[in-house]
Write an enzyme that holds these catalytic residues in place. Structure first.
Site, mmCIF file in Angstrom:
data_model
loop_
_atom_site.group_PDB
_atom_site.id
_atom_site.type_symbol
_atom_site.label_atom_id
_atom_site.label_comp_id
_atom_site.label_asym_id
_atom_site.label_seq_id
_atom_site.Cartn_x
_atom_site.Cartn_y
_atom_site.Cartn_z
ATOM 1 N N ASN A 81 0.486 -44.087 -63.492
ATOM 2 C CA ASN A 81 -0.654 -44.426 -62.471
ATOM 3 C C ASN A 81 -1.466 -45.150 -63.601
ATOM 4 O OD1 ASN A 81 -2.651 -45.206 -60.847
ATOM 5 N ND2 ASN A 81 -3.058 -42.822 -60.475
ATOM 6 N N SER A 138 -0.035 -38.118 -59.769
ATOM 7 C CA SER A 138 -0.536 -39.074 -60.384
ATOM 8 C C SER A 138 0.208 -40.606 -59.830
ATOM 9 C CB SER A 138 -0.657 -39.289 -61.786
ATOM 10 O OG SER A 138 -1.364 -40.409 -62.413
ATOM 11 N N GLY A 139 -0.561 -41.232 -58.792
ATOM 12 C CA GLY A 139 0.005 -42.647 -58.632
ATOM 13 C C GLY A 139 0.206 -42.648 -57.010
ATOM 14 N N THR A 188 -6.842 -41.195 -54.470
ATOM 15 C CA THR A 188 -8.016 -41.728 -54.489
ATOM 16 C C THR A 188 -8.369 -42.895 -53.479
ATOM 17 O OG1 THR A 188 -8.088 -41.450 -57.058
ATOM 18 C CG2 THR A 188 -9.562 -43.007 -56.105
ATOM 19 N N SER A 193 -5.521 -43.285 -62.962
ATOM 20 C CA SER A 193 -5.017 -41.652 -62.505
ATOM 21 C C SER A 193 -6.420 -40.946 -62.970
ATOM 22 C CB SER A 193 -4.106 -41.133 -63.609
ATOM 23 O OG SER A 193 -3.892 -39.784 -63.380
ATOM 24 N N SER A 194 -6.796 -40.021 -61.922
ATOM 25 C CA SER A 194 -8.154 -39.352 -62.186
ATOM 26 C C SER A 194 -7.544 -37.900 -62.897
ATOM 27 C CB SER A 194 -8.426 -38.500 -60.550
ATOM 28 O OG SER A 194 -8.898 -39.775 -59.590
ATOM 29 N N GLU A 218 2.391 -31.203 -61.786
ATOM 30 C CA GLU A 218 2.725 -31.650 -62.872
ATOM 31 C C GLU A 218 3.961 -30.936 -63.733
ATOM 32 O OE1 GLU A 218 -1.126 -34.467 -63.637
ATOM 33 O OE2 GLU A 218 -0.488 -33.247 -65.178
ATOM 34 N N GLY A 270 -1.988 -33.273 -58.483
ATOM 35 C CA GLY A 270 -0.697 -32.588 -57.822
ATOM 36 C C GLY A 270 0.001 -31.842 -58.973
#
Length: 772
Positions: free
Chosen positions: A187, A136-137, A141, A190-191, A417, A415
Site C-alpha cells: 500500500n 494494508s491497502g 483509511t 499504509s497506516s 499480517e 489487519g
C-alpha cells in the site's frame, strides 16, 4: 469456480466448469450452487440459499465486477477496494438519501452503518463503536474518512468563530497520515499505527468533543526500511519543501539521507510531496498548532534525518568510536543545532555509555556498531515522542466534553499480517487481531442469540468456541510469550536465541505453538487466521522501551522548549528503572481498548483488497478468501452454521418449495401451516419454526432443493410425455389423412387407367366390323 457435475466416481466428481475446463474434485470440496440466485449477487449474504465459502466468494466477485463494492453479511459490511474513484457514492446527496433510512432498505454503504449507529445512540442513549479492519491497502483509511464525513454531516453544528469540532477531527487525518503513514509493499499510504477516535455528542445529538487514541506506532521504520518501501511521509515532504525551509534546516535531496535511501523508492506516483507539505502545514494550523510549534516539529524531523547520516569509525582508544569523517561531523553538528543542544554532549551520548554501579558510575566506550545502534535508538525515541506530542496536541485543541454521556468510536486498526519476515511489530499486530477476533466472535454469537430469541426458538444447545487458548499462549501472566520476553529482556547478556530456547521448552506440547524445522530461533504461532512464523532476531531490542539516560539528560537540557518538553525530567527512582516492556504496555493499551469497546454497541466494516497489483477490475479468489478468513467473516459464517444458517420467511419458503405439495398453495392454508406441511413432507428433523421465518440446519436447504429438483424432474418428464404423445398423435393423424388421400388418388388414377383401356378396347371392337 462453478460448473455442472457430469460424472460421479465414488468420492470423486467430474465437473464441467463454466470456464470450459473439466476438473476432478473430491466430494468434500464440492458445494451446491443456487442456480436461482441473481447474476449480480445479493446485497445481504445471509439471504444466500447456501452459506458457504464458495458461495460467499462468488457473490462478492459478481458484485465487484459491477462496481457494487459493498455487501452485507447480516449487520457486517464488507467493503472491497475498487482501486478507482467512485465519486457518485460519496457526496452530500448520497448522505441525504441514507439519512434516517431503515437499515437494509437501501444498498449496502458505510453511510448506512454510520446512520444506524447514530440512530441507536440517539434513541437508546447507548454509546456505539464502528470497527474498521483489513490488511494494508484494503481501504481502511478511506472507509474511516467516509464514516467521519457522515458523522460530521449528521452531528455537526455551526461554529460562531474558529473551527468546529468536526472540522478539526477531519483535518487531523492529514496530520496523522503525514507522521504515521508510509508506503509499504502492499500500500502506498499504509497506516503504521492503530487509531481509535472517540466522537462525543451532547443531548441534542450534536458533536461536542473528541479524543484520538493511538496504538503501536512502528518505530523501527524510522531507521530501517526495505526496498521498495518508504519511510514516513513527513521526511520526504520536508525534503521537498520550499527552498527557504530546506536551506534553514540544511536539507538536500531525500535520497542523500541514510534513513531514506535504504530503499530505491523515493518518489510516489500520483503524490506531490511539495504539495503535501503545504497541505500538512495548513491542516496543522486548523487543529491548533501555532506557526512556532510547526517550525519546531519540522526542525525535529530534520534533526532526525541529519542524525541518521552520522557514521562512526574506530576511535583513538580501544573499543571506542568517533564520527567517521567531516561529513559525519557536519551532520552531527547540524543535528545538535536543530535540537539546540551541545554538539560535544550529543557526540558523547552516542559514543559512550555511563554504567551505574553501587556508589559510583563508570563511563564505557562504545564501538562503532554499538554507537550506530545508540544513534538509531535516539532517533526512534525522539520520533515516537514527537508523534505522541502531535496526538496530545490534537486532543487538547479539539477538546473533550466532560458533560457528554454518549459517543461513537471509530476504530481504524491494522489487519492480520503474515509476511516473509515477521518481527515484533507483526507479533503485536496479530495479538490485536486475536483479541478483536474474540470480541467479534462474541458479538456475532450474541446477534445469533438475539435473532433466535426474537423468533422464539430454542438455541441453548449451540456451543460457542473462541480463541482463548491462543490468547493465553501469548499474554498469560506468568508463562505467556510476552511474559517470557520481558523476563529475558531483564537478564543481562540474554540473546534472542536464549528467548527462543525458553519458548521451545515452555510450549513444546502446546498445540498452538511449533518450532520450524532448520531454525534455531524462529517460532510459529497457529493463529485463528493461519500459521505465522516469527523471527526473534530483534524481539528483545524492540521490546525494550526506555530513553538512554544520556539522551534523556541531553535533550531535557535543550535550549528549545519544544525539544525539552519531549524529554521531561525524570524522578530519581525512575532513573534506576532499566527496562519498560513495549509488549506489556501494548497489552495494557489493548485491554483498555477492549474495555471501551465492551461498553459500546459494536458495528463492523471488513475491508478487502481484491488484488496485490492495486488495479481495478481484478479479483483474486485465493487472496480474497484468505482476507475473509483473517477478517473473521468466514468465522461468522461458521458460527452461523452451528445453528440455523438458512432462514426464509414463510412466504419465500412456500413460494420456493410449494411444488413439493401443491395443495398447500390453496387459499385454505395459511403460510405457517403450509410451511409445516412442506417440512413434514420432506421428512426433515432439527429445523425450527419461528414467528416469521423457517430456520433450517446446515445442509437441509440442499435436501429440500434436491427434493424440489426431483419433483421438477418428474413433472418435466410428465409434461414431456404428454407433449411427445400429443405431437406423435398429431403427426400420426396427419400421416393417416395423407395416406388416405394418397390412396384415393392412386385408386382414382388406377380406375381411370382401366376405364381408359376398357373404353379404347370397346371402341376398337365397334370399329372392326366396319372395316371388314
Amino acid at each position: 469456480m462453478d460448473g455442472l457435475v457430469e460424472e460421479v466416481n465414488g468420492e470423486e466428481l467430474v465437473v464441467n466448469c463454466t470456464s470450459g475446463k473439466k476438473v476432478t474434485v473430491n466430494v468434500s470440496n464440492a458445494y451446491p450452487k443456487d442456480t436461482e440466485s441473481p447474476r449480480g449477487g445479493v446485497e445481504d449474504m445471509t439471504r444466500l440459499a447456501y452459506l458457504h465459502e464458495p458461495g460467499v466468494l462468488q457473490n462478492l466477485k459478481s458484485r465487484f465486477m459491477l462496481n457494487e463494492i459493498y455487501t452485507y453479511t447480516g449487520n457486517i459490511l464488507i467493503a472491497v477496494n475498487p482501486f478507482q474513484r467512485l465519486p457518485h457514492l460519496y457526496n452530500n446527496d448520497m448522505m441525504r438519501i441514507y439519512k434516517g433510512a431503515e437499515f437494509g432498505e437501501l444498498s449496502p454503504h458505510p453511510y448506512a452503518i454510520t446512520d444506524r449507529a447514530y440512530r441507536l445512540m440517539i434513541n437508546d442513549r447507548v454509546s456505539q463503536a464502528i470497527l474498521v479492519s483489513g490488511e494494508s491497502g484494503a481501504g481502511k483509511t478511506e472507509s474511516t474518512k467516509s464514516l467521519m464525513q457522515y458523522l460530521a454531516f449528521m452531528g455537526g453544528k455551526q461554529q460562531a468563530e474558529g473551527r468546529s469540532v468536526q472540522e478539526q477531527i477531519l483535518e487531523s487525518n492529514p496530520v496523522l497520515e503525514a507522521f504515521g503513514n508510509a508506503k509499504t509493499v502492499r500500500n502506498n499510504n499504509s497506516s503504521r499505527f492503530g487509531k481509535f477516535v472517540e466522537i462525543q455528542f451532547d443531548q441534542n445529538g450534536k458533536i461536542s468533543g473528541a479524543a484520538i487514541r493511538t496504538y503501536l506506532l512502528e518505530r523501527s521504520r524510522v531507521c530501517q526500511i526495505s526496498d521498495p518501501e518508504r519511510n514516513y511521509h513527513c521526511f520526504y515532504m520536508l525534503c521537498a519543501g520550499p527552498p527557504e525551509v530546506c536551506e534553514k534546516y540544511k536539507l538536500g535531496e531525500a535520497k542523500s539521507f541514510h534513513y531514506l535511501n535504504q530503499s530505491n523508492c523515493i518518489e510516489l506516483n500520483g503524490m506531490d510531496d511539495a504539495k503535501e507539505y503545504a497541505e500538512t502545514r495548513r491542516a496543522m494550523g486548523i487543529v491548533g498548532m501555532s506557526s512556532d510549534e510547526q517550525d519546531a516539529i519540522f526542525k525535529v524531523v530534520a534533526a532526525i534525518l541529519h542524525l541518521g547520516n552520522v557514521e562512526f569509525s574506530e576511535g583513538s582508544e580501544p573499543d571506542s568510536s568517533a564520527p567517521k569523517d567531516e561529513k559525519s561531523q557536519f551532520h552531527l553538528k547540524t543535528a545538535a543545532e536543530l535540537f539546540m543542544c551541545d554538539a560535544q554532549g550529543l557526540e558523547e551520548s552516542l559514543c559512550k555509555r555511563v554504567m551505574a554501579t553501587r556508589g559510583e558510575s563508570i563511563t564505557k566506550n562504545l564501538d562503532p556498531k554499538a554507537a550506530a545502534l545508540s544513534r538509531d535508538a535516539l532517533s526512534r525515541i525522539v520520533y515516537s515522542r514527537l508523534f505522541d506530542w502531535l496526538v496530545n496536541k490534537i486532543n487538547s485543541s479539539i477538546g473533550q466534553d466532560p458533560e457528554s454521556k454518549i459517543l461513537i468510536g471509530v476504530l481504524d486498526i491494522y489487519g492480520f499480517e503474515s509476511f516473509k519476515t515477521n518481527s515484533f511489530e507483526q507479533f503485536c499486530i496479530n495479538l490485536t487481531n486475536e483479541k478483536l477476533q474474540q470480541h467479534f466472535n462474541q458479538h456475532v454469537f450474541k446477534m445469533e442469540q438475539e435473532e433466535y430469541t426474537k423468533e422464539e426458538i430454542d438455541w441453548s444447545y449451540i456451543q460457542f468456541v473462541d480463541n482463548q487458548e491462543i490468547l493465553d499462549l501469548i499474554e498469560k501472566k506468568p508463562g505467556g510469550i510476552i511474559a517470557l520476553l520481558d523476563e529475558t529482556c531483564m537478564l543481562r547478556n540474554s540473546t534472542h536465541e536464549t528467548f527462543a530456547e525458553k519458548l521451545y521448552q515452555k510450549f513444546k506440547d502446546n498445540p498452538h505453538f511449533s518450532k520450524p524445522k532448520f531454525s534455531r530461533s524462529d517460532f510459529t504461532v497457529h493463529h485463528y487466521a493461519g500459521n505465522v512464523t516469527y523471527q526473534t532476531d530483534l524481539f528483545l531490542d524492540k521490546n525494550i522501551d526506555y530513553a538512554v539516560n544520556e539522551h534523556q539528560v541531553l535533550l531535557n537540557a535543550s535550549q528549545c522548549s519544544f525539544v525539552s518538553s519531549l524529554f521531561p525530567p525524570v524522578e530519581e527512582s525512575a532513573k534506576s528503572t532499566k527496562f519498560t516492556s513495549i509488549g506489556s504496555s501494548f497489552k495494557q493499551q489493548l485491554q483498555s481498548l477492549l474495555e471501551t469497546l465492551s461498553a459500546t454497541e459494536p458495528h463492523y466494516i471488513r475491508c478487502i483488497k481484491p488484488n496485490n497489483v492495486l488495479k481495478p477490475a481484478i479479483f483474486e479468489n485465493s487472496n480474497v478468501l484468505q482476507q475473509l478468513r483473517c477478517g473473521g467473516v468466514l468465522e461468522a459464517i461458521r458460527i452461523s452454521c452451528l445453528g440455523y444458517p438458512t432462514r426464509r420467511t414463510f412466504y419465500e419458503f412456500v413460494n420456493r418449495f410449494g411444488i413439493l405439495q401443491p395443495k398447500v398453495l390453496s387459499k385454505s392454508h395459511d403460510e405457517i401451516t403450509a410451511s409445516k406441511m412442506l417440512l413434514e413432507k420432506a421428512n426433515l428433523v432439527g429445523y425450527q419454526i419461528g414467528k416469521t421465518k423457517v430456520f433450517l440446519r446446515a445442509g437441509q436447504m440442499a435436501e429440500l432443493d434436491a427434493l424440489r429438483t426431483e419433483v421438477l424432474g418428474i413433472s418435466a418428464k410428465k409434461i414431456q410425455t404428454k407433449v411427445r404423445s400429443f405431437m406423435s398423435r398429431k403427426k400420426y393423424v396427419q400421416m393417416r389423412i395423407c395416406a388416405t388421400q394418397l390412396e384415393a388418388v392412386c385408386r382414382g388414377t388406377h380406375l381411370c387407367f382401366h376405364f381408359t383401356e376398357n373404353f379404347r378396347s370397346f371402341t376398337l371392337s365397334l370399329m372392326k366390323p366396319a372395316f371388314s
